[in-house]
Design a protein around this motif. Structure first.
Motif, PDB file in Angstrom:
ATOM      1  N   GLN A  27       0.836  -1.202   0.000  1.00 25.40           N
ATOM      2  CA  GLN A  27       0.000   0.000   0.000  1.00 25.40           C
ATOM      3  C   GLN A  27       0.863   1.241   0.000  1.00 25.40           C
ATOM      4  O   GLN A  27       0.505   2.263  -0.581  1.00 25.40           O
ATOM      5  CB  GLN A  27      -0.922   0.021   1.223  1.00 25.40           C
ATOM      6  CG  GLN A  27      -1.852   1.239   1.231  1.00 25.40           C
ATOM      7  CD  GLN A  27      -2.788   1.254   2.430  1.00 25.40           C
ATOM      8  OE1 GLN A  27      -2.734   0.375   3.296  1.00 25.40           O
ATOM      9  NE2 GLN A  27      -3.652   2.255   2.495  1.00 25.40           N
ATOM     10  N   PHE A  28       2.027   1.148   0.635  1.00 25.19           N
ATOM     11  CA  PHE A  28       2.973   2.258   0.695  1.00 25.19           C
ATOM     12  C   PHE A  28       4.255   1.843  -0.027  1.00 25.19           C
ATOM     13  O   PHE A  28       4.790   0.760   0.226  1.00 25.19           O
ATOM     14  CB  PHE A  28       3.304   2.629   2.146  1.00 25.19           C
ATOM     15  CG  PHE A  28       2.103   2.959   2.985  1.00 25.19           C
ATOM     16  CD1 PHE A  28       1.578   4.245   2.998  1.00 25.19           C
ATOM     17  CD2 PHE A  28       1.491   1.983   3.758  1.00 25.19           C
ATOM     18  CE1 PHE A  28       0.472   4.548   3.769  1.00 25.19           C
ATOM     19  CE2 PHE A  28       0.388   2.276   4.533  1.00 25.19           C
ATOM     20  CZ  PHE A  28      -0.133   3.567   4.533  1.00 25.19           C
ATOM     21  N   LEU A  29       4.724   2.698  -0.905  1.00 26.10           N
ATOM     22  CA  LEU A  29       5.976   2.443  -1.603  1.00 26.10           C
ATOM     23  C   LEU A  29       6.995   3.525  -1.278  1.00 26.10           C
ATOM     24  O   LEU A  29       6.668   4.722  -1.279  1.00 26.10           O
ATOM     25  CB  LEU A  29       5.757   2.403  -3.116  1.00 26.10           C
ATOM     26  CG  LEU A  29       5.025   1.196  -3.703  1.00 26.10           C
ATOM     27  CD1 LEU A  29       4.753   1.415  -5.180  1.00 26.10           C
ATOM     28  CD2 LEU A  29       5.815  -0.088  -3.484  1.00 26.10           C
ATOM     29  N   ASN A  30       8.196   3.096  -0.963  1.00 25.73           N
ATOM     30  CA  ASN A  30       9.341   3.990  -0.872  1.00 25.73           C
ATOM     31  C   ASN A  30      10.325   3.517  -1.929  1.00 25.73           C
ATOM     32  O   ASN A  30      11.010   2.496  -1.742  1.00 25.73           O
ATOM     33  CB  ASN A  30       9.973   3.933   0.516  1.00 25.73           C
ATOM     34  CG  ASN A  30       9.090   4.568   1.573  1.00 25.73           C
ATOM     35  OD1 ASN A  30       8.847   5.766   1.544  1.00 25.73           O
ATOM     36  ND2 ASN A  30       8.593   3.757   2.491  1.00 25.73           N
ATOM     37  N   CYS A  79      16.443   3.905 -10.258  1.00 28.80           N
ATOM     38  CA  CYS A  79      17.864   3.566 -10.402  1.00 28.80           C
ATOM     39  C   CYS A  79      18.471   4.116 -11.685  1.00 28.80           C
ATOM     40  O   CYS A  79      19.146   3.409 -12.443  1.00 28.80           O
ATOM     41  CB  CYS A  79      18.037   2.058 -10.333  1.00 28.80           C
ATOM     42  SG  CYS A  79      17.413   1.308  -8.810  1.00 28.80           S
ATOM     43  N   SER A  80      18.229   5.390 -11.945  1.00 28.30           N
ATOM     44  CA  SER A  80      18.868   6.077 -13.057  1.00 28.30           C
ATOM     45  C   SER A  80      20.258   6.548 -12.620  1.00 28.30           C
ATOM     46  O   SER A  80      20.657   6.359 -11.466  1.00 28.30           O
ATOM     47  CB  SER A  80      18.018   7.281 -13.478  1.00 28.30           C
ATOM     48  OG  SER A  80      17.832   8.154 -12.367  1.00 28.30           O
ATOM     49  N   THR A  81      20.981   7.176 -13.525  1.00 27.92           N
ATOM     50  CA  THR A  81      22.325   7.654 -13.180  1.00 27.92           C
ATOM     51  C   THR A  81      22.273   8.682 -12.062  1.00 27.92           C
ATOM     52  O   THR A  81      23.033   8.608 -11.082  1.00 27.92           O
ATOM     53  CB  THR A  81      23.005   8.260 -14.419  1.00 27.92           C
ATOM     54  OG1 THR A  81      23.094   7.265 -15.445  1.00 27.92           O
ATOM     55  CG2 THR A  81      24.404   8.739 -14.074  1.00 27.92           C
ATOM     56  N   GLN A  82      21.359   9.652 -12.168  1.00 30.81           N
ATOM     57  CA  GLN A  82      21.218  10.683 -11.139  1.00 30.81           C
ATOM     58  C   GLN A  82      20.437  10.175  -9.929  1.00 30.81           C
ATOM     59  O   GLN A  82      20.620  10.665  -8.827  1.00 30.81           O
ATOM     60  CB  GLN A  82      20.512  11.920 -11.714  1.00 30.81           C
ATOM     61  CG  GLN A  82      21.266  12.628 -12.822  1.00 30.81           C
ATOM     62  CD  GLN A  82      22.530  13.290 -12.321  1.00 30.81           C
ATOM     63  OE1 GLN A  82      22.608  13.707 -11.171  1.00 30.81           O
ATOM     64  NE2 GLN A  82      23.521  13.357 -13.191  1.00 30.81           N
ATOM     65  N   GLN A  83      19.567   9.236 -10.156  1.00 35.72           N
ATOM     66  CA  GLN A  83      18.689   8.626  -9.155  1.00 35.72           C
ATOM     67  C   GLN A  83      17.607   9.588  -8.655  1.00 35.72           C
ATOM     68  O   GLN A  83      17.764  10.808  -8.637  1.00 35.72           O
ATOM     69  CB  GLN A  83      19.482   8.083  -7.964  1.00 35.72           C
ATOM     70  CG  GLN A  83      20.411   6.929  -8.329  1.00 35.72           C
ATOM     71  CD  GLN A  83      20.941   6.195  -7.122  1.00 35.72           C
ATOM     72  OE1 GLN A  83      20.932   6.678  -5.988  1.00 35.72           O
ATOM     73  NE2 GLN A  83      21.404   4.972  -7.358  1.00 35.72           N
ATOM     74  N   GLY A  84      16.502   8.983  -8.266  1.00 36.05           N
ATOM     75  CA  GLY A  84      15.396   9.720  -7.667  1.00 36.05           C
ATOM     76  C   GLY A  84      14.780   8.895  -6.559  1.00 36.05           C
ATOM     77  O   GLY A  84      14.844   7.660  -6.578  1.00 36.05           O
ATOM     78  N   VAL A  85      14.203   9.575  -5.578  1.00 39.04           N
ATOM     79  CA  VAL A  85      13.545   8.913  -4.457  1.00 39.04           C
ATOM     80  C   VAL A  85      12.081   9.338  -4.468  1.00 39.04           C
ATOM     81  O   VAL A  85      11.775  10.533  -4.362  1.00 39.04           O
ATOM     82  CB  VAL A  85      14.207   9.274  -3.117  1.00 39.04           C
ATOM     83  CG1 VAL A  85      13.457   8.629  -1.959  1.00 39.04           C
ATOM     84  CG2 VAL A  85      15.679   8.837  -3.122  1.00 39.04           C
ATOM     85  N   LEU A  86      11.189   8.386  -4.602  1.00 40.29           N
ATOM     86  CA  LEU A  86       9.768   8.666  -4.750  1.00 40.29           C
ATOM     87  C   LEU A  86       8.966   7.833  -3.760  1.00 40.29           C
ATOM     88  O   LEU A  86       9.325   6.689  -3.461  1.00 40.29           O
ATOM     89  CB  LEU A  86       9.286   8.379  -6.173  1.00 40.29           C
ATOM     90  CG  LEU A  86       9.989   9.111  -7.318  1.00 40.29           C
ATOM     91  CD1 LEU A  86      11.211   8.332  -7.807  1.00 40.29           C
ATOM     92  CD2 LEU A  86       9.035   9.343  -8.494  1.00 40.29           C
ATOM     93  N   LYS A 108      -1.463   8.674  -4.171  1.00 42.23           N
ATOM     94  CA  LYS A 108      -0.667   9.850  -3.843  1.00 42.23           C
ATOM     95  C   LYS A 108       0.794   9.550  -4.138  1.00 42.23           C
ATOM     96  O   LYS A 108       1.300   8.490  -3.777  1.00 42.23           O
ATOM     97  CB  LYS A 108      -0.844  10.235  -2.374  1.00 42.23           C
ATOM     98  CG  LYS A 108      -2.237  10.730  -2.018  1.00 42.23           C
ATOM     99  CD  LYS A 108      -2.320  11.139  -0.557  1.00 42.23           C
ATOM    100  CE  LYS A 108      -3.704  11.676  -0.203  1.00 42.23           C
ATOM    101  NZ  LYS A 108      -3.785  12.091   1.229  1.00 42.23           N
ATOM    102  N   VAL A 109       1.434  10.492  -4.805  1.00 40.74           N
ATOM    103  CA  VAL A 109       2.853  10.388  -5.111  1.00 40.74           C
ATOM    104  C   VAL A 109       3.569  11.525  -4.405  1.00 40.74           C
ATOM    105  O   VAL A 109       3.172  12.694  -4.541  1.00 40.74           O
ATOM    106  CB  VAL A 109       3.110  10.455  -6.631  1.00 40.74           C
ATOM    107  CG1 VAL A 109       4.609  10.495  -6.924  1.00 40.74           C
ATOM    108  CG2 VAL A 109       2.448   9.275  -7.331  1.00 40.74           C
ATOM    109  N   GLY A 110       4.587  11.190  -3.631  1.00 41.95           N
ATOM    110  CA  GLY A 110       5.260  12.203  -2.825  1.00 41.95           C
ATOM    111  C   GLY A 110       6.752  12.242  -3.061  1.00 41.95           C
ATOM    112  O   GLY A 110       7.356  11.275  -3.543  1.00 41.95           O
TER     113      GLY A 110
END
Length: 335
Positions: free
Chosen positions: A298-301, A305-312, A322-324
């Motif tokens: 239900q909850f995703l952290n 895994c791109s070169t710069q990376q992102g945390v979503l 909801k996307v945070g």
């Protein structure tokens, strides 16, 4: 190129052979008064990175936000041919990259709703550096909401305390945004996926165990490939232009992550059919994954895994997701 639901990283545009075209909206011989007719006296241009790692302030997807645009951004479809040329025409230093977002309403004091239960509403449009309108730009929406909440907090603390939700109108969509501490949350309708079978997929995933395949209904939407838990996505090869021979869907590759680390899901996002070899941090893909991984999660952290990376982050809420994520403002200039 169609207005597909993808987001664009800035890396591929550094050597764009089409850069430097004339601008239809602001000719080279424009005067300061021409510029002022489109921009308010206190318009700003800011560079943000959205979906950063909050602990290190690193990573994230770049976005240039022009706030105070006096024309209706929804009418600007297709008029921008190159962002760097556009900013140069406005006599703005070339400090910005990534998607271009135009925010029309920035006078917070004039945004008091008539009904206290109503949300403040703002018009925003996002474009790729090559001038195409982005149908759903998650990192652009996140950056815009972050900018508005900051403006509300500094310019009208009373209004900020009374307004827990704002509305961002992008094209035909209305996205509610909220602020929880420093984390911005965007609310989207659930986009369902259906199981799919594509015999060609193993060509792109040699050595990987494909667990499930799903896709959205639109032929130019999303194709999701779930790999065996704890698969090393860094070893997935870029699909490149060959993907267009089989599908017009953007490709999302994802795996669940076990253990006690900060992330329970990893993913990567590719859309070479639309000039995006790989995106950095893709909020629009995260809204798809929130529904795809439910009910297991239900909850995703998530770590992109791109070169710069992102945390979503995401939360599945039955009729919406909801996307945070966290944002940082790298620099700002006034025009």
């Amino acid at each position: 190129m169609p207005s597909v639901p993808v987001e664009y990283s800035h890396s591929k545009y550094d050597s764009d052979p089409n850069a430097g075209h004339e601008l239809d909206s602001l000719p080279d011989d424009h005067t300061k008064s021409d510029r002022d007719s489109q921009f308010g006296m206190h318009s700003t241009v800011s560079r943000f990175r959205a979906f950063i790692d909050a602990s290190t302030q690193q990573g994230g997807n770049a976005c240039t936000l022009i706030s105070g645009y006096s024309s209706d951004p929804a009418q600007q479809k297709g008029v921008f041919t190159d962002i760097s040329q556009y900013l140069q025409t406005l006599q703005i230093p070339p400090l910005f990259d990534g998607a271009l977002c135009l925010l029309s309403s920035v006078d917070i004091d004039d945004q008091t709703p008539s009904n206290p239960s109503d949300s403040l509403s703002f018009q925003v449009s996002c474009f790729t550096p090559s001038g195409d309108m982005i149908q759903c730009c998650g990192h652009g929406l996140l950056s815009t909401a972050f900018h508005i909440f900051q403006s509300m907090s500094s310019g009208s603390p009373k209004l900020a305390s009374e307004s827990s939700t704002i509305q961002l109108v992008m094209g035909d969509s209305t996205v509610n945004a909220t602020l929880d501490g420093e984390c911005v949350w965007l609310q989207f309708l659930v986009i369902e996926t259906q199981p799919a079978i594509h015999a060609w997929l193993p060509l792109f995933f040699t050595g990987f165990d494909i667990q499930a395949v799903a896709q959205t209904s639109a032929a130019d939407g999303y194709l999701i490939v779930q790999l065996l838990d704890d698969s090393d996505l860094a070893k997935v090869q870029l699909p490149g232009s060959a993907l267009a021979n089989f599908s017009q869907r953007a490709l999302i590759v994802t795996t669940a992550v076990s253990g006690s680390g900060p992330h329970n899901m990893h993913f990567r996002y590719f859309a070479p059919q639309y000039g995006v070899a790989e995106d950095t941090a893709t909020g629009s893909a995260m809204r798809i994954l929130a529904a795809f991984w439910h009910p297991r999660f239900q909850f995703l952290n998530a770590l992109q895994c791109s070169t710069q990376q992102g945390v979503l982050k995401s939360v599945f809420c039955h009729d919406h997701v909801k996307v945070g994520g966290f944002c940082v403002r790298d620099n700002t200039t006034t025009i």
